[in-house]
Enzyme design. Structure first.
Site, PDB file in Angstrom:
ATOM      1  N   ASP A  18       0.844  -1.198   0.000  1.00  0.00           N
ATOM      2  CA  ASP A  18       0.000   0.000   0.000  1.00  0.00           C
ATOM      3  C   ASP A  18       0.881   1.251   0.000  1.00  0.00           C
ATOM      4  OD1 ASP A  18      -3.226   0.503   0.917  1.00  0.00           O
ATOM      5  OD2 ASP A  18      -1.835   2.201   1.102  1.00  0.00           O
ATOM      6  N   ILE A  19       0.477   2.232  -0.775  1.00  0.00           N
ATOM      7  CA  ILE A  19       1.278   3.458  -0.902  1.00  0.00           C
ATOM      8  C   ILE A  19       1.242   4.286   0.391  1.00  0.00           C
ATOM      9  CG2 ILE A  19      -0.481   5.033  -1.854  1.00  0.00           C
ATOM     10  CD1 ILE A  19       1.616   5.727  -4.057  1.00  0.00           C
TER      11      ILE A  19
ATOM     12  N   ASN B 213     -12.857  -3.484   2.451  1.00  0.00           N
ATOM     13  CA  ASN B 213     -13.837  -2.405   2.464  1.00  0.00           C
ATOM     14  C   ASN B 213     -14.713  -2.543   1.220  1.00  0.00           C
ATOM     15  OD1 ASN B 213     -12.739  -1.220   4.801  1.00  0.00           O
ATOM     16  ND2 ASN B 213     -11.196  -0.146   3.596  1.00  0.00           N
TER      17      ASN B 213
ATOM     18  N   GLN C  87     -15.036   2.130   0.858  1.00  0.00           N
ATOM     19  CA  GLN C  87     -14.136   1.690  -0.220  1.00  0.00           C
ATOM     20  C   GLN C  87     -13.764   2.893  -1.077  1.00  0.00           C
ATOM     21  OE1 GLN C  87     -15.836  -1.316  -2.775  1.00  0.00           O
ATOM     22  NE2 GLN C  87     -13.996  -1.468  -4.045  1.00  0.00           N
TER      23      GLN C  87
ATOM     24  N   HIS D  84     -10.203  -5.428  -3.453  1.00  0.00           N
ATOM     25  CA  HIS D  84      -8.886  -5.627  -2.843  1.00  0.00           C
ATOM     26  C   HIS D  84      -9.036  -5.985  -1.381  1.00  0.00           C
ATOM     27  CE1 HIS D  84      -9.933  -1.336  -2.501  1.00  0.00           C
ATOM     28  NE2 HIS D  84      -9.297  -1.344  -1.334  1.00  0.00           N
TER      29      HIS D  84
ATOM     30  N   HIS E  37      -6.982  -5.732   2.127  1.00  0.00           N
ATOM     31  CA  HIS E  37      -5.840  -5.222   2.878  1.00  0.00           C
ATOM     32  C   HIS E  37      -5.344  -6.340   3.793  1.00  0.00           C
ATOM     33  CE1 HIS E  37      -6.764  -0.807   2.293  1.00  0.00           C
ATOM     34  NE2 HIS E  37      -7.958  -1.315   2.045  1.00  0.00           N
TER      35      HIS E  37
HETATM   36  P1  5GP Z   1      -9.817   1.306   0.257  1.00  0.00           P
HETATM   37  O1  5GP Z   1     -10.083   2.514   1.089  1.00  0.00           O
HETATM   38  O2  5GP Z   1     -10.440   1.407  -1.113  1.00  0.00           O
HETATM   39  O3  5GP Z   1     -10.131   0.016   0.950  1.00  0.00           O
HETATM   40  O4  5GP Z   1      -8.245   1.242   0.096  1.00  0.00           O
HETATM   41  C1  5GP Z   1      -7.551   1.703  -1.025  1.00  0.00           C
HETATM   42  C2  5GP Z   1      -6.081   1.631  -0.663  1.00  0.00           C
HETATM   43  O5  5GP Z   1      -5.346   1.785  -1.862  1.00  0.00           O
HETATM   44  C3  5GP Z   1      -5.628   2.742   0.284  1.00  0.00           C
HETATM   45  O6  5GP Z   1      -5.067   2.163   1.465  1.00  0.00           O
HETATM   46  C4  5GP Z   1      -4.583   3.524  -0.520  1.00  0.00           C
HETATM   47  O7  5GP Z   1      -3.482   3.952   0.254  1.00  0.00           O
HETATM   48  C5  5GP Z   1      -4.176   2.514  -1.592  1.00  0.00           C
HETATM   49  N1  5GP Z   1      -3.766   3.126  -2.848  1.00  0.00           N
HETATM   50  C6  5GP Z   1      -4.452   4.050  -3.563  1.00  0.00           C
HETATM   51  N2  5GP Z   1      -3.789   4.376  -4.685  1.00  0.00           N
HETATM   52  C7  5GP Z   1      -2.647   3.627  -4.687  1.00  0.00           C
HETATM   53  C8  5GP Z   1      -1.556   3.524  -5.607  1.00  0.00           C
HETATM   54  O8  5GP Z   1      -1.484   4.183  -6.646  1.00  0.00           O
HETATM   55  N3  5GP Z   1      -0.570   2.641  -5.272  1.00  0.00           N
HETATM   56  C9  5GP Z   1      -0.604   1.899  -4.132  1.00  0.00           C
HETATM   57  N4  5GP Z   1       0.427   1.067  -3.914  1.00  0.00           N
HETATM   58  N5  5GP Z   1      -1.630   1.972  -3.256  1.00  0.00           N
HETATM   59  C10 5GP Z   1      -2.635   2.837  -3.527  1.00  0.00           C
END
Ligand code: 5GP
Ligand code: ZN
Length: 115
Positions: free
Chosen positions: A33-34, A89, A96, A102, A104
């Protein structure tokens, strides 16, 4: 394979956006994760575009099983020895942010930034 040209994770699968990969096979990709919440924080995704966990179908049964099986293996490979969290999520109320399924997987010694 279904892809969405506007989806950030489809772009990561295609190599159009760089990522730090932890695992790759025909069906799944895992990358760090970034904005990690924990010392180890990876995202397990299907390579095919599936919008969310709400959108899975019986045809995805084996793939979902493989995602689950991969989580503990990744944690072991990445040196996590004291437990971890797995989180999917889903949709707006599920907070989400990226509309590509995805999971985590987070581990490593606490304190964590979040979670
Ligand atoms: P969500 O909130 O949709 O469950 O999580 C999305 C996750 O994707 C977040 O933790 C966010 O930091 C990660 N993320 C978003 N854009 C990028 C990206 O371009 N590269 C990486 N490695 N992670 C990303
Ligand atoms: Zn996608």
């Amino acid at each position: 394979m279904k892809t969405d040209p506007n989806c950030i994770f489809c772009k990561i699968v295609a190599g159009q956006i760089p990522s730090q990969k932890a695992h790759e096979d025909d069906e799944l990709l895992v990358f760090h994760d970034i904005h990690p919440w924990a010392p180890v924080h990876v995202l397990v995704i299907p390579k095919a575009h599936i919008t969310s966990f709400y959108d899975v179908a019986p045809a995805h049964e084996a793939m979902l099983g493989r995602m689950m099986l991969l989580a503990p293996k990744l944690m072991r490979d990445l040196g996590v020895t004291n437990g971890f969290r797995s989180l999917i999520n889903t949709g707006k109320d599920g907070m989400q942010e990226v509309q590509h399924l995805h999971m985590h997987v987070m581990g490593g010694p606490r304190p964590w930034l979040k979670g």
